[in-house]
Motif scaffolding. Sequence first.
Motif, short mmCIF file in Angstrom:
data_model
loop_
_atom_site.label_atom_id
_atom_site.label_comp_id
_atom_site.label_asym_id
_atom_site.label_seq_id
_atom_site.Cartn_x
_atom_site.Cartn_y
_atom_site.Cartn_z
N THR A 1 0.84 -1.20 0.00
CA THR A 1 0.00 0.00 0.00
C THR A 1 0.87 1.25 0.00
O THR A 1 2.02 1.23 0.46
CB THR A 1 -0.93 0.05 1.23
N ARG A 2 0.30 2.31 -0.52
CA ARG A 2 0.97 3.59 -0.51
C ARG A 2 -0.09 4.68 -0.61
O ARG A 2 -0.94 4.62 -1.48
CB ARG A 2 1.93 3.69 -1.69
N SER A 3 -0.04 5.64 0.28
CA SER A 3 -1.00 6.73 0.21
C SER A 3 -0.55 7.71 -0.87
O SER A 3 0.63 7.76 -1.21
CB SER A 3 -1.14 7.44 1.56
N PRO A 4 -1.47 8.50 -1.42
CA PRO A 4 -1.13 9.40 -2.52
C PRO A 4 -0.07 10.44 -2.16
O PRO A 4 0.66 10.91 -3.02
CB PRO A 4 -2.44 10.07 -2.87
N ASP A 5 0.03 10.80 -0.88
CA ASP A 5 0.96 11.86 -0.48
C ASP A 5 2.22 11.33 0.22
O ASP A 5 2.97 12.09 0.79
CB ASP A 5 0.24 12.85 0.44
N ASP A 6 2.45 10.01 0.15
CA ASP A 6 3.60 9.42 0.83
C ASP A 6 4.26 8.41 -0.11
O ASP A 6 3.59 7.54 -0.65
CB ASP A 6 3.14 8.72 2.11
N GLU A 7 5.55 8.51 -0.31
CA GLU A 7 6.25 7.60 -1.20
C GLU A 7 6.71 6.31 -0.51
O GLU A 7 7.29 5.45 -1.14
CB GLU A 7 7.45 8.31 -1.83
N THR A 8 6.43 6.17 0.79
CA THR A 8 6.84 5.00 1.53
C THR A 8 5.80 3.90 1.39
O THR A 8 4.66 4.07 1.78
CB THR A 8 7.03 5.34 3.02
N ALA A 9 6.20 2.79 0.81
CA ALA A 9 5.30 1.64 0.66
C ALA A 9 5.30 0.84 1.95
O ALA A 9 6.28 0.83 2.70
CB ALA A 9 5.74 0.77 -0.51
N ARG A 10 4.21 0.16 2.18
CA ARG A 10 4.10 -0.68 3.36
C ARG A 10 3.38 -1.95 2.97
O ARG A 10 2.59 -1.97 2.03
CB ARG A 10 3.35 0.18 4.34
N GLU A 11 3.68 -3.04 3.63
CA GLU A 11 3.02 -4.31 3.38
C GLU A 11 2.11 -4.66 4.54
O GLU A 11 2.49 -4.51 5.70
CB GLU A 11 4.04 -5.43 3.16
N VAL A 12 0.91 -5.13 4.20
CA VAL A 12 -0.09 -5.51 5.19
C VAL A 12 -0.58 -6.92 4.84
O VAL A 12 -0.96 -7.17 3.70
CB VAL A 12 -1.28 -4.53 5.19
N SER A 13 -0.57 -7.82 5.81
CA SER A 13 -1.10 -9.16 5.61
C SER A 13 -2.58 -9.16 5.98
O SER A 13 -2.98 -8.59 6.99
CB SER A 13 -0.38 -10.18 6.49
N VAL A 14 -3.38 -9.83 5.16
CA VAL A 14 -4.82 -9.95 5.41
C VAL A 14 -5.13 -11.44 5.43
O VAL A 14 -4.99 -12.14 4.42
CB VAL A 14 -5.65 -9.22 4.32
#
Length: 167
Positions: free
Chosen positions: A72-85
């Motif tokens: 995931t990445r928010s439109p105003d942040d270049e930092t990606a993050r991983e989330v397990s579902v």
Amino acid sequence: MDKTAIDDVDIERNPMEVHSVRRPISRALGFTDFAMNYFELEPGESFSGGLHAHHDQEEVFYVQAGTATFETRSPDDETAREVSVDAGEVIRFAPGEFQHGYNDSDADERVVGFAFGAPKARHDWDEIESLLYCRECDAEVGHGLELTEDGNFRMTCSECGNSFVVD
């Protein structure tokens, strides 16, 4: 009233062949106000072709079996993050929020789940933005996409206008 069994809905694959089972439930039943797709993802497969955002829809994913990973990445942040579902969990993405959901290539089981989008039963192609590396800009930037007559995706850099077809 309309009713169907999921297995009775024809499989429709992404032009980039990133998943082997996608059943467009909303199309089969004639939905008008929200989208619903059923997926079975083998290890290494994904819900979509990469990190992207729908500017005209919010998206919700329900994982029925297995564990899906979302970058995931928010439109105003270049930092990606991983989330397990995990099975039995739901994740939501607001319009314009970048995401890419997949089954890890080293997973022991497939992911079974649903993707929902609203409003509308289908998104507008010109309202999807993918984050890709542009050879002209020498950076990862937003690309618009369109479906070609051949059923492939044409990606166009929003910064420089460089365009290419993914087949």
